[in-house]
Scaffold this active site. Structure first.
Site, PDB file in Angstrom:
ATOM      1  N   HIS A   1      43.248 105.326  41.774  1.00  0.00           N
ATOM      2  CA  HIS A   1      44.596 104.767  41.930  1.00  0.00           C
ATOM      3  C   HIS A   1      45.630 105.868  41.695  1.00  0.00           C
ATOM      4  CE1 HIS A   1      45.801 104.651  37.578  1.00  0.00           C
ATOM      5  NE2 HIS A   1      44.488 104.647  37.417  1.00  0.00           N
TER       6      HIS A   1
ATOM      7  N   SER B   1      48.228  91.261  31.171  1.00  0.00           N
ATOM      8  CA  SER B   1      48.469  90.786  32.530  1.00  0.00           C
ATOM      9  C   SER B   1      49.846  91.160  33.033  1.00  0.00           C
ATOM     10  CB  SER B   1      48.313  89.288  32.610  1.00  0.00           C
ATOM     11  OG  SER B   1      46.986  88.950  32.639  1.00  0.00           O
TER      12      SER B   1
ATOM     13  N   SER C   1      52.071  97.460  39.979  1.00  0.00           N
ATOM     14  CA  SER C   1      50.850  98.246  40.119  1.00  0.00           C
ATOM     15  C   SER C   1      50.201  98.562  38.773  1.00  0.00           C
ATOM     16  CB  SER C   1      51.132  99.541  40.886  1.00  0.00           C
ATOM     17  OG  SER C   1      52.061 100.354  40.197  1.00  0.00           O
TER      18      SER C   1
ATOM     19  N   LYS D   1      66.927  94.865  33.035  1.00  0.00           N
ATOM     20  CA  LYS D   1      67.096  94.652  34.476  1.00  0.00           C
ATOM     21  C   LYS D   1      67.990  93.441  34.724  1.00  0.00           C
ATOM     22  CE  LYS D   1      63.587  93.187  36.953  1.00  0.00           C
ATOM     23  NZ  LYS D   1      62.302  93.185  37.676  1.00  0.00           N
TER      24      LYS D   1
ATOM     25  N   HIS E   1      50.035 107.161  43.064  1.00  0.00           N
ATOM     26  CA  HIS E   1      51.154 107.052  44.000  1.00  0.00           C
ATOM     27  C   HIS E   1      50.982 108.066  45.128  1.00  0.00           C
ATOM     28  CE1 HIS E   1      52.943 104.263  41.311  1.00  0.00           C
ATOM     29  NE2 HIS E   1      53.262 105.149  40.382  1.00  0.00           N
TER      30      HIS E   1
END
Length: 354
Positions: free
Chosen positions: A138, A283, A84, A291, A140
């Protein structure tokens, strides 16, 4: 006249009558021509007036279209860890060029559910805050149905979702190691070096199946049942909202296609977005650090839960819908996607104008 008739020979009387008749015919003919000319002039004036009115309507329609475009509001109620931030940065990069405003909905402790009074305030802000239009909001926040508040013109909703396990893994490591967007910021679970696999093996709460329950309630909305983990009603409501309330829902795994389709559908906001996504420095700006992909054993363990099955059903439903929309919007040639041209036109338009 009687005296003249008496004095005029019959031959001349006949000639006089003939001349009079010819004169009358001539006059009638001229009057008829004048009538025809007047009719043509009136028709020409009427056509000119109609064309002026049509031109005025076209100009007014163009102005109304511009006004309508400038009144647009897009809401991206972003699900955490679905790329997002990467997508939102495109909106920020384009706002100056495309002349619109971007506003972040920052809720206390990132609570996705607003109080009733905040819902009213938010709806009023979005609807009446003309200085901020056109606007791209925008945050959450779970889906909010504007019609409940008497609003006639609803905002345009868009969103992106992700494979539920991949989203959870990304969020798990994000809470511990952060990302390359704000690397110096201390995260809530910083210092916890336990891997996702170790968490699953130990039955930890941060990797429990209950943590998968997020994308369904974000689309379901502000109803209490939406946040009851494992609710079948919430799943069906989320599907209904995705199809009926969202203009477009993309998937993280095919984000470029989502951007391309938005540029085609909403150029007022996203003109230039595809090129920016492909070549811009921002981008895929936000990448979770440290991770580690989960093992097949960890994935299989999560997939045994009913919660995963429901979240995955919703994801597959969204993916199928997105691919269906895309199949009717783009084609592939030499490995590149391109948008289809307009595939409809108007004909048999009545009444005919002369």
């Amino acid at each position: 006249m009687g005296l003249l008739r008496l004095k005029m020979p019959p031959k001349f009387q006949l000639l006089a009558l003939l001349a009079f008749a010819i004169a009358m015919i001539f006059l009638e003919n001229q009057i008829q021509k004048l009538e025809e000319s007047r009719g043509k002039l009136e028709r020409a004036i009427a056509i000119h007036e109609v064309r002026e009115i049509e031109q005025r309507h076209i100009q007014e329609g163009a102005k109304e279209a511009l006004v309508a475009e400038d009144d647009l509001v897009v809401i991206y109620n972003r699900v955490p860890k679905t790329a997002s931030t990467s997508f939102t940065n495109i909106a920020y990069d384009l706002c100056n060029k495309n002349h619109y405003h971007v506003l972040h909905i920052n809720t206390t402790k990132n609570n996705p559910v607003m109080s009733l009074q905040d819902q009213v305030r938010f709806v009023k802000n979005v609807t009446l805050w003309k200085e901020m239009k056109p606007a791209f909001y925008h945050g959450h926040v779970s889906f909010l149905d504007f019609t409940k508040f008497g609003v006639k013109k609803k905002p345009i909703y868009i969103n992106v979702i992700r494979d539920p396990i991949e989203r959870l893994v990304s969020y798990y490591y994000f809470l511990r190691f952060g990302d390359d967007y704000r690397p110096g910021l201390r995260r809530r679970k910083q210092g916890d070096k336990k891997t996702f696999d170790e968490c699953v093996a130990a039955g930890g709460s941060d990797c429990a199946p209950e943590k998968l329950w997020l994308q369904i309630p974000f689309f379901c909305g502000h109803y209490s049942e939406c946040w009851n983990i494992g609710s079948k009603w919430a799943l069906e409501q989320a599907k209904y909202n995705l199809v009926n309330e969202y203009m477009l829902v993309g998937v993280t795994e095919e984000l470029e296609d989502f951007v391309m389709m938005l540029e085609a559908a909403l150029p007022r906001f996203f003109k230039g977005a595809t090129e920016l996504f492909r070549t811009g420095k921002k981008s895929h700006l936000r990448k979770t650090s440290e991770k580690k992909p989960p093992t097949k054993e960890s994935i299989a363990r999560l997939q045994q839960s009913d919660i995963w099955k429901m979240e995955n059903e919703f994801y597959e439903f969204a993916l199928e819908q997105f691919q269906y929309v895309r199949a009717h919007a783009v084609r592939e040639k030499d490995g590149e996607l391109y948008l289809l041209a307009q595939n409809f036109f108007y004909e048999k338009i009545y009444p005919k104008t002369t």
